[in-house]
Design a protein around this motif. Structure first.
Motif, mmCIF file in Angstrom:
data_model
loop_
_atom_site.group_PDB
_atom_site.id
_atom_site.type_symbol
_atom_site.label_atom_id
_atom_site.label_comp_id
_atom_site.label_asym_id
_atom_site.label_seq_id
_atom_site.Cartn_x
_atom_site.Cartn_y
_atom_site.Cartn_z
ATOM 1 N N ASN A 136 1.284 -1.015 -0.009
ATOM 2 C CA ASN A 136 0.086 0.354 -0.382
ATOM 3 C C ASN A 136 1.140 1.188 0.116
ATOM 4 O OD1 ASN A 136 -1.563 2.402 -0.044
ATOM 5 N ND2 ASN A 136 -2.703 1.142 1.998
ATOM 6 N N ARG A 137 0.689 1.915 -0.978
ATOM 7 C CA ARG A 137 1.936 2.948 -1.084
ATOM 8 C C ARG A 137 0.800 4.111 -0.969
ATOM 9 N NH1 ARG A 137 6.106 1.133 -0.639
ATOM 10 N NH2 ARG A 137 6.860 -0.091 -2.154
ATOM 11 N N SER A 138 0.128 4.525 -0.469
ATOM 12 C CA SER A 138 -0.758 5.766 -0.120
ATOM 13 C C SER A 138 -1.947 5.752 0.823
ATOM 14 C CB SER A 138 -1.889 5.962 -1.641
ATOM 15 O OG SER A 138 -2.730 5.199 -1.364
ATOM 16 N N LYS A 139 -0.515 4.862 2.230
ATOM 17 C CA LYS A 139 -1.100 4.548 3.635
ATOM 18 C C LYS A 139 -1.523 6.166 4.124
ATOM 19 C CE LYS A 139 -1.393 2.035 7.778
ATOM 20 N NZ LYS A 139 -0.533 0.492 8.107
ATOM 21 N N GLN A 140 -0.604 6.880 3.925
ATOM 22 C CA GLN A 140 -0.251 7.773 5.006
ATOM 23 C C GLN A 140 -1.199 9.385 3.895
ATOM 24 O OE1 GLN A 140 3.386 8.030 6.183
ATOM 25 N NE2 GLN A 140 3.298 6.157 7.862
ATOM 26 N N SER A 141 -0.712 9.906 2.567
ATOM 27 C CA SER A 141 -0.868 10.495 1.497
ATOM 28 C C SER A 141 -2.153 10.658 1.228
ATOM 29 C CB SER A 141 0.356 11.518 0.538
ATOM 30 O OG SER A 141 0.578 9.667 -0.307
ATOM 31 N N GLY A 142 -2.982 9.675 1.124
ATOM 32 C CA GLY A 142 -4.338 9.425 0.592
ATOM 33 C C GLY A 142 -4.710 8.282 0.772
ATOM 34 N N LEU A 143 -5.773 7.979 -0.409
ATOM 35 C CA LEU A 143 -6.866 6.989 -0.036
ATOM 36 C C LEU A 143 -6.384 5.341 0.982
ATOM 37 C CD1 LEU A 143 -9.969 7.972 -2.537
ATOM 38 C CD2 LEU A 143 -9.099 8.373 -0.350
ATOM 39 N N PRO A 144 -6.512 4.612 1.274
ATOM 40 C CA PRO A 144 -6.957 3.477 1.793
ATOM 41 C C PRO A 144 -6.840 3.048 0.684
ATOM 42 C CG PRO A 144 -8.592 3.784 2.603
ATOM 43 C CD PRO A 144 -8.225 5.266 2.210
ATOM 44 N N ALA A 145 -5.858 1.630 0.062
ATOM 45 C CA ALA A 145 -5.740 1.542 -1.221
ATOM 46 C C ALA A 145 -7.232 0.050 -0.858
ATOM 47 C CB ALA A 145 -5.147 0.468 -1.538
ATOM 48 N N ILE A 170 -15.409 -1.670 -8.943
ATOM 49 C CA ILE A 170 -16.274 -0.680 -8.533
ATOM 50 C C ILE A 170 -16.150 -1.258 -6.536
ATOM 51 C CG2 ILE A 170 -17.454 0.779 -7.673
ATOM 52 C CD1 ILE A 170 -16.175 1.979 -9.843
ATOM 53 N N VAL A 171 -15.019 -0.954 -6.050
ATOM 54 C CA VAL A 171 -14.741 -1.486 -3.863
ATOM 55 C C VAL A 171 -15.081 -0.875 -3.220
ATOM 56 C CG1 VAL A 171 -13.496 -4.092 -5.197
ATOM 57 C CG2 VAL A 171 -12.627 -1.926 -5.472
ATOM 58 N N LYS A 172 -15.042 -1.096 -2.345
ATOM 59 C CA LYS A 172 -15.274 -0.279 -0.877
ATOM 60 C C LYS A 172 -13.981 -0.658 -0.681
ATOM 61 C CE LYS A 172 -19.958 -0.006 -0.484
ATOM 62 N NZ LYS A 172 -21.425 -0.389 0.686
ATOM 63 N N GLU A 178 -16.245 3.765 -1.787
ATOM 64 C CA GLU A 178 -16.394 3.004 -3.077
ATOM 65 C C GLU A 178 -15.343 3.977 -3.773
ATOM 66 O OE1 GLU A 178 -20.099 3.272 -5.085
ATOM 67 O OE2 GLU A 178 -20.976 1.134 -4.497
ATOM 68 N N GLN A 179 -14.738 3.225 -4.606
ATOM 69 C CA GLN A 179 -12.929 3.273 -5.539
ATOM 70 C C GLN A 179 -13.135 2.782 -6.843
ATOM 71 O OE1 GLN A 179 -9.050 3.419 -4.108
ATOM 72 N NE2 GLN A 179 -10.072 4.236 -1.724
ATOM 73 N N LEU A 180 -13.084 3.451 -7.396
ATOM 74 C CA LEU A 180 -12.599 3.231 -9.029
ATOM 75 C C LEU A 180 -11.374 2.578 -9.497
ATOM 76 C CD1 LEU A 180 -13.713 2.373 -12.268
ATOM 77 C CD2 LEU A 180 -13.361 4.992 -12.263
ATOM 78 N N ILE A 181 -10.801 1.581 -8.682
ATOM 79 C CA ILE A 181 -9.146 1.041 -9.152
ATOM 80 C C ILE A 181 -9.141 0.130 -10.623
ATOM 81 C CG2 ILE A 181 -9.909 1.053 -6.585
ATOM 82 C CD1 ILE A 181 -9.914 -2.015 -7.070
ATOM 83 N N VAL A 182 -8.069 1.008 -11.053
ATOM 84 C CA VAL A 182 -7.361 0.605 -12.522
ATOM 85 C C VAL A 182 -6.390 -0.839 -12.312
ATOM 86 C CG1 VAL A 182 -8.426 1.968 -13.824
ATOM 87 C CG2 VAL A 182 -6.438 2.711 -13.390
ATOM 88 N N PHE A 183 -5.854 -0.997 -13.341
ATOM 89 C CA PHE A 183 -4.598 -1.787 -12.873
ATOM 90 C C PHE A 183 -4.118 -1.616 -13.527
ATOM 91 C CE2 PHE A 183 -8.330 -4.131 -10.829
ATOM 92 C CZ PHE A 183 -8.067 -4.095 -9.303
ATOM 93 N N ARG A 184 -2.653 -1.670 -14.141
ATOM 94 C CA ARG A 184 -1.248 -1.869 -14.885
ATOM 95 C C ARG A 184 0.038 -2.562 -15.246
ATOM 96 N NH1 ARG A 184 -5.247 -0.079 -17.212
ATOM 97 N NH2 ARG A 184 -5.878 1.180 -18.516
ATOM 98 N N LEU A 198 -4.353 1.603 -9.024
ATOM 99 C CA LEU A 198 -4.911 3.367 -8.689
ATOM 100 C C LEU A 198 -6.347 3.884 -9.081
ATOM 101 C CD1 LEU A 198 -2.850 5.988 -8.697
ATOM 102 C CD2 LEU A 198 -3.630 6.592 -11.282
ATOM 103 N N GLY A 199 -6.357 4.139 -7.296
ATOM 104 C CA GLY A 199 -8.222 4.122 -7.778
ATOM 105 C C GLY A 199 -8.566 5.276 -7.297
#
Length: 518
Positions: A136-145, A170-172, A178-184, A198-199
């Motif tokens: 998890n790379r956004s635990k402190q600055s963004g939304l929880p992944a 589309i997951v919680k 609810e987050q829209l997450i994509v995968f690359r 990325l969500g």
């Protein structure tokens, strides 16, 4: 007038009226269509927004170098400087992508190691390692992944290997958003087994779609109201022919059945309904006319029958009074009175027999048919007919071997009635009667011609009516009641035949009888 207006108003606003039902059902169908269109528009809009966001997020992921994503450490951003004074040297920039793998003075002194910093507000970022590890790379600055199951990640990895990168979910997350997450996949050699996730929040996208849906609902309500205002006069004009038909039907009664609806009202259904009503009115008018004629015929029949019976009864009554006054003891008065009474009684008997025969033919017109040789039947009647003609000239022209399926006794009565009618209307000395039997168009035709006085044109349509006589004085003189031709017509109708008459006043008459031949 007021009652009529109230009745019409009640008809218009009544839920059972055609106008109300058409209006309500049309608006209901239109509302259903608008709801379906709105729902479809919402689905298409949210999918469009999701796909655009997925493309934007995919382009954003491609801007992140693989080394930075693997080695960076995210921590809170402090604009005023680091909290630890010893970290003064490392706080010059929040992001250090230049030397992501190297060490600074703090690293050499053993006070800690910090990677590059990436500040992603309202965004979640995670890396899914080949061995299933979740970073998890956004635990402190963004939304929880949000983290999916290992089976889902394997499925996503397989799709990415097949070059289907447009994968989103589309997951919680842990906070219930609810987050829209994509995968690359991670770029670089051997990086296809690691995945970048990325969500972003899905609520702003849904808010845009809902706002568009709300605008559509408002426009749809306005369209329904405008349609209602425009549809009412159009519906009134469309149903105007039906209102005219209703008013016309209300005006029709037994006394004015000659009213008819216009043949063309401008609408196919209304034209068909008008044609049906016109046909019904014609049948009703014909029925009422037939009923009136039948009542008139019955009234005339009763009057004529009473008149015919009253004459002999009056004669018999008079002779009985004469006998009671003493004529019974005088032979010269007794026998003439008795003979007159006998003649009047015969006339009454003949009248009653004719009436009974007509009633029987009207009630059950069934005859016993057999193969009859018509020329032989008429030849058998020839002596009787010559006696009945007296001094008149009688001739017979018979086509041989002419057969017909009929009742021989009834046909004899037909020939006798026609011959007797011809004798009655010809001169006893110079009269001439001809009986002709011929075949025409698979029918046997028996014609009786005479050179009598003929029948006036105004009497021809009525000669087959009961008790009708064109020459009352002569008919009474010869004892006729005006029933012979009526009986003849009824007998022929029972045989499936018909009778026709040709006559010119002062030149004689011809009666033709047609029977189906074999």
């Amino acid at each position: 007038m007021r009652t009529s207006v109230l009745r019409r108003l009640r008809t218009v606003v009544s839920p059972r009226s055609l106008r109300s039902q058409l209006l309500s059902r049309s608006l209901f169908i239109l509302a259903i269509l608008l709801i379906l269109i709105g729902g479809l528009q919402y689905i298409l809009m949210i999918n469009f927004l999701y796909k655009n966001q997925v493309e934007s997020m995919g382009a954003q992921i491609l801007q992140f170098p693989r080394e930075m994503l693997e080695q960076m450490e995210l921590y809170p951003y402090h604009p005023a400087g680091p909290a630890n004074p010893n970290d003064q040297a490392n706080s010059t920039s929040p992001i250090n992508p230049v030397n992501p793998g190297g060490s600074d003075s703090n690293a050499s002194s053993g006070k800690g190691k910090r990677g590059p910093f990436l500040f992603l507000p309202d965004t979640s970022l995670a890396i899914i390692k080949e061995d299933g590890g979740f970073l998890n790379r956004s635990k402190q600055s963004g939304l929880p992944a949000p983290q999916l199951s290992s089976e889902q990640y394997e499925s996503i990895r397989d799709n990415l290997k097949e070059e289907r990168p447009d994968q989103y979910r589309i997951v919680k997350d842990d906070n219930g958003n609810e987050q829209l997450i994509v995968f690359r996949p991670l770029s670089g050699p051997g990086g296809w087994n690691d995945i970048v996730q990325l969500g972003v929040l899905a609520a702003p996208l849904k808010s845009v779609a809902l706002r568009q849906l709300f605008i559509f609902i408002c426009l749809a309500i306005l369209a329904l109201l405008g349609g209602l205002m425009l549809y009412l006069p159009v519906l009134k004009r469309t149903l105007k022919p039906l209102d005219q038909m209703v008013r016309t039907v209300e005006e029709i009664n037994a006394g004015n059945l000659d009213h008819r609806f216009p043949a063309s009202l401008g609408q196919t259904e209304m034209d068909r309904l008008a044609a049906s009503f016109n046909g019904m009115l014609e049948r009703l008018e014909s029925s009422f006319k037939s009923e009136r004629e039948a009542k008139e015929q019955m009234r005339r029949f009763i009057a004529d029958a009473s008149h015919e019976l009253r004459t002999p009864l009056t004669s018999i009554h008079g002779f009985l009074e004469v006998l009671l006054r003493g004529a019974a003891e005088r032979p010269d008065q007794l026998y003439p009175a008795l003979n007159s009474m006998l003649g009047e009684s015969k006339r009454m008997k003949k009248l009653v027999e004719d009436l009974l025969m007509l009633a029987k033919l009207d009630r059950t017109p069934v005859v016993q048919r057999s193969d009859v040789l018509l020329d032989a039947l008429i030849s058998e009647m020839e002596p009787h007919l010559r006696i009945l003609a007296g001094e008149r000239t009688v001739s017979f022209h018979l086509e041989p071997q002419l057969h017909a399926m009929c009742d021989s006794d009834k046909i004899k009565q037909v020939v006798l009635n026609l011959f007797h009618n011809a004798v009655q209307h010809t001169d006893p000395a110079s009269g001439m009667v001809r009986v002709i039997l011929s075949s025409q168009n698979k029918h046997a035709v028996i014609a009786v011609e005479d050179n009598g006085a003929g029948i006036a044109g105004e009497h021809l349509p009525h000669i087959f009516e009961r008790f009708y006589r064109s020459d009352t004085s002569r008919a009474r003189k010869h004892g006729g009641f005006g029933l012979g031709l009526s009986i003849t017509q009824s007998i022929l109708s029972a045989h499936g035949g018909e009778i026709r008459v040709k006559s010119r006043y002062g030149q004689g008459s011809t009666f033709e009888v047609s029977l189906p031949s074999l």
